[in-house]
Design a protein around this motif. Sequence first.
Motif, mmCIF file in Angstrom:
data_model
loop_
_atom_site.group_PDB
_atom_site.id
_atom_site.type_symbol
_atom_site.label_atom_id
_atom_site.label_comp_id
_atom_site.label_asym_id
_atom_site.label_seq_id
_atom_site.Cartn_x
_atom_site.Cartn_y
_atom_site.Cartn_z
ATOM 1 N N SER A 293 0.843 -1.189 0.000
ATOM 2 C CA SER A 293 0.000 0.000 0.000
ATOM 3 C C SER A 293 0.876 1.235 0.000
ATOM 4 C CB SER A 293 -0.909 0.001 1.237
ATOM 5 O OG SER A 293 -1.865 -1.033 1.111
ATOM 6 N N CYS A 294 0.617 2.108 -0.981
ATOM 7 C CA CYS A 294 1.344 3.373 -1.081
ATOM 8 C C CYS A 294 0.375 4.465 -0.640
ATOM 9 C CB CYS A 294 1.830 3.577 -2.511
ATOM 10 S SG CYS A 294 2.856 5.032 -2.714
ATOM 11 N N ILE A 295 0.685 5.075 0.511
ATOM 12 C CA ILE A 295 -0.254 5.985 1.176
ATOM 13 C C ILE A 295 0.298 7.408 1.153
ATOM 14 C CG2 ILE A 295 -1.411 6.456 3.395
ATOM 15 C CD1 ILE A 295 -1.022 3.379 3.984
ATOM 16 N N ASN A 296 -0.553 8.377 0.791
ATOM 17 C CA ASN A 296 -0.133 9.779 0.803
ATOM 18 C C ASN A 296 0.111 10.227 2.235
ATOM 19 O OD1 ASN A 296 -0.242 10.485 -2.010
ATOM 20 N ND2 ASN A 296 -2.467 10.381 -1.857
ATOM 21 N N ASN A 297 1.237 10.846 2.464
ATOM 22 C CA ASN A 297 1.575 11.312 3.811
ATOM 23 C C ASN A 297 0.897 12.663 4.061
ATOM 24 O OD1 ASN A 297 2.695 11.842 6.267
ATOM 25 N ND2 ASN A 297 4.793 12.122 5.520
ATOM 26 N N THR A 298 -0.425 12.622 4.115
ATOM 27 C CA THR A 298 -1.196 13.862 4.248
ATOM 28 C C THR A 298 -0.960 14.545 5.588
ATOM 29 O OG1 THR A 298 -3.019 12.377 4.794
ATOM 30 C CG2 THR A 298 -3.077 13.389 2.627
ATOM 31 N N LYS A 299 -0.480 13.821 6.570
ATOM 32 C CA LYS A 299 -0.218 14.440 7.876
ATOM 33 C C LYS A 299 1.180 15.058 7.927
ATOM 34 C CE LYS A 299 -3.177 11.100 10.270
ATOM 35 N NZ LYS A 299 -4.437 11.861 10.348
ATOM 36 N N GLY A 300 1.967 14.796 6.906
ATOM 37 C CA GLY A 300 3.279 15.420 6.802
ATOM 38 C C GLY A 300 4.257 15.077 7.925
ATOM 39 N N PHE A 301 4.128 13.921 8.537
ATOM 40 C CA PHE A 301 5.119 13.547 9.556
ATOM 41 C C PHE A 301 6.397 13.081 8.859
ATOM 42 C CE2 PHE A 301 2.571 9.705 8.775
ATOM 43 C CZ PHE A 301 3.565 8.761 8.523
ATOM 44 N N LYS A 302 7.482 13.039 9.610
ATOM 45 C CA LYS A 302 8.753 12.583 9.036
ATOM 46 C C LYS A 302 8.769 11.055 9.079
ATOM 47 C CE LYS A 302 11.951 16.322 9.033
ATOM 48 N NZ LYS A 302 11.254 17.368 9.828
ATOM 49 N N ILE A 303 8.919 10.460 7.932
ATOM 50 C CA ILE A 303 8.856 8.998 7.872
ATOM 51 C C ILE A 303 10.033 8.383 8.650
ATOM 52 C CG2 ILE A 303 8.857 7.006 6.299
ATOM 53 C CD1 ILE A 303 7.320 9.141 4.375
ATOM 54 N N THR A 328 4.965 10.069 0.287
ATOM 55 C CA THR A 328 4.171 8.857 0.526
ATOM 56 C C THR A 328 4.959 7.943 1.462
ATOM 57 O OG1 THR A 328 5.157 7.571 -1.281
ATOM 58 C CG2 THR A 328 3.234 8.911 -1.850
ATOM 59 N N PHE A 329 4.268 7.014 2.056
ATOM 60 C CA PHE A 329 4.958 5.920 2.736
ATOM 61 C C PHE A 329 4.319 4.628 2.278
ATOM 62 C CE2 PHE A 329 1.613 7.463 5.531
ATOM 63 C CZ PHE A 329 1.036 6.330 6.084
ATOM 64 N N ARG A 330 5.130 3.573 2.301
ATOM 65 C CA ARG A 330 4.649 2.299 1.768
ATOM 66 C C ARG A 330 4.709 1.212 2.842
ATOM 67 N NH1 ARG A 330 8.384 1.267 -3.009
ATOM 68 N NH2 ARG A 330 9.818 2.245 -1.542
ATOM 69 N N ILE A 331 3.618 0.501 2.922
ATOM 70 C CA ILE A 331 3.539 -0.619 3.853
ATOM 71 C C ILE A 331 3.344 -1.883 3.025
ATOM 72 C CG2 ILE A 331 2.263 -1.662 5.753
ATOM 73 C CD1 ILE A 331 1.403 1.165 6.606
ATOM 74 N N ALA A 332 4.291 -2.796 3.134
ATOM 75 C CA ALA A 332 4.155 -4.058 2.413
ATOM 76 C C ALA A 332 3.392 -5.047 3.269
ATOM 77 C CB ALA A 332 5.528 -4.602 2.052
ATOM 78 N N HIS A 333 2.506 -5.785 2.622
ATOM 79 C CA HIS A 333 1.767 -6.867 3.290
ATOM 80 C C HIS A 333 1.830 -8.052 2.353
ATOM 81 C CE1 HIS A 333 -0.985 -4.495 0.827
ATOM 82 N NE2 HIS A 333 -0.866 -3.518 1.698
ATOM 83 N N MET A 334 3.004 -8.637 2.301
ATOM 84 C CA MET A 334 3.201 -9.725 1.338
ATOM 85 C C MET A 334 4.064 -10.827 1.928
ATOM 86 S SD MET A 334 5.996 -8.283 -1.414
ATOM 87 C CE MET A 334 5.613 -6.539 -1.638
ATOM 88 N N GLY A 335 4.052 -11.930 1.198
ATOM 89 C CA GLY A 335 4.883 -13.066 1.589
ATOM 90 C C GLY A 335 4.225 -13.837 2.707
ATOM 91 N N ASP A 336 4.967 -14.033 3.792
ATOM 92 C CA ASP A 336 4.428 -14.814 4.897
ATOM 93 C C ASP A 336 3.918 -13.939 6.038
ATOM 94 O OD1 ASP A 336 4.836 -17.182 3.553
ATOM 95 O OD2 ASP A 336 6.874 -17.431 4.311
ATOM 96 N N THR A 337 3.816 -12.641 5.777
ATOM 97 C CA THR A 337 3.241 -11.726 6.769
ATOM 98 C C THR A 337 1.775 -12.100 6.995
ATOM 99 O OG1 THR A 337 4.739 -9.966 6.114
ATOM 100 C CG2 THR A 337 2.706 -9.279 7.197
#
Length: 355
Positions: A293-303, A328-337
């Motif tokens: 998931s590629c999410i817009n960093n609308t809150k503007g925090f420092k990743i 943006t920040f990206r959260i992977a949810h793949m593999g054996d997660t």
Amino acid sequence: MHKRLFIPGPTEVRKSILEAMATPMIGHRFPEFDELFKSTVEKVQKLLYTKNVIFVSTSSSTGLMEGAMRNCVSKRVLSCVNGAFSKRWAQIAEANGKEVDRLEVEWGKAVKPEMIDEKLKTGKYDAISLVLNETSTGVYAPIAEIAEVMKKYPDVIFMVDAVSCMAGTKIEVDKLGIDVVLAGVQKAFALPPGLAVAAISKKAMEKAKIIKNRGYYFDFLVMKKYYDKWETPATPSISHIYALDKQMSDIFEEGLDNRFKRHLKMAEYTRNWAKERGFTMFSEEGHHSPTVSCINNTKGFKIGDLNAFLAKKGAVISNGYGILKEKTFRIAHMGDTQMSNMEELLYWIDEFLSK
Ligand SMILES: *Cc1c(COP(=O)(O)O)cnc(C)c1O
């Protein structure tokens, strides 16, 4: 402390897979190897719903991308570009002296089937490259619709980078008529990096026969010659093949449909979480990736701050790719997660956001 990987590759590797990599060594011309190789190949065919030749390459995915470009393009390739990895296909074509046109759309959008149809109608192309799951933007291509278009052009080789979704989503290679589909094992396969696999159609193999300068390491004709003996031309990473064979068995134990469903559920859960927190998705509606998931960093925090916080919990996510680094920040949810891992991660991110 080890940080659990929620980045889109490499992904978290289970201990039993690492142990499979430590299997005592054998020779790559031993009958034991042929047996192992055959077993692995047949499992990958089953995963991809295909009877096509399976190449197992000791390289990262990019190696097989280069191999595909060298072996399958004689006239001109149409590269569908909507992110960093789809751009890479075009760069590889150029670096190998191939004629290439880019069919480019804005990052975050999907290349649509009718756009491809328009281009192929011109008759200028003998191959097309596509990224099924654009890891830089979290966009999943409308593969079934594109495959329908491709059926109108039987002379055009259909090359698909499925690097960050193969083994996480259903790819019915024969039904879709994909000529080259490739992936590295460090993403949804959840193995350590260093090995890549590809399914190659008869049509692509025939094409390779009329092409000069196929290169040496990725010459499909030589790879096929050895494949017919359940071997590879050069010494492969045998340890990886042991791990892949084990992982494939584990994948069938989970069940392919269960595995694909798990990925969809984790993706949906992540998107809902983002929406409820007031974030928006970078990827176009209707084309969200099931694995990242590629999410817009609308809150503007420092990743970097978030990752520093997550490090204390033993986890790490990914910032945006290239120009999207802080946007943006990206959260992977793949593999054996598993879903429980996602619940834990998003709980921690909530904790960070509430501070
Ligand atoms: C990671 C990735 C690649 C590059 O893979 P390597 O194994 O590093 O060569 C290519 N395409 C996509 C979509 C990817 O996610």
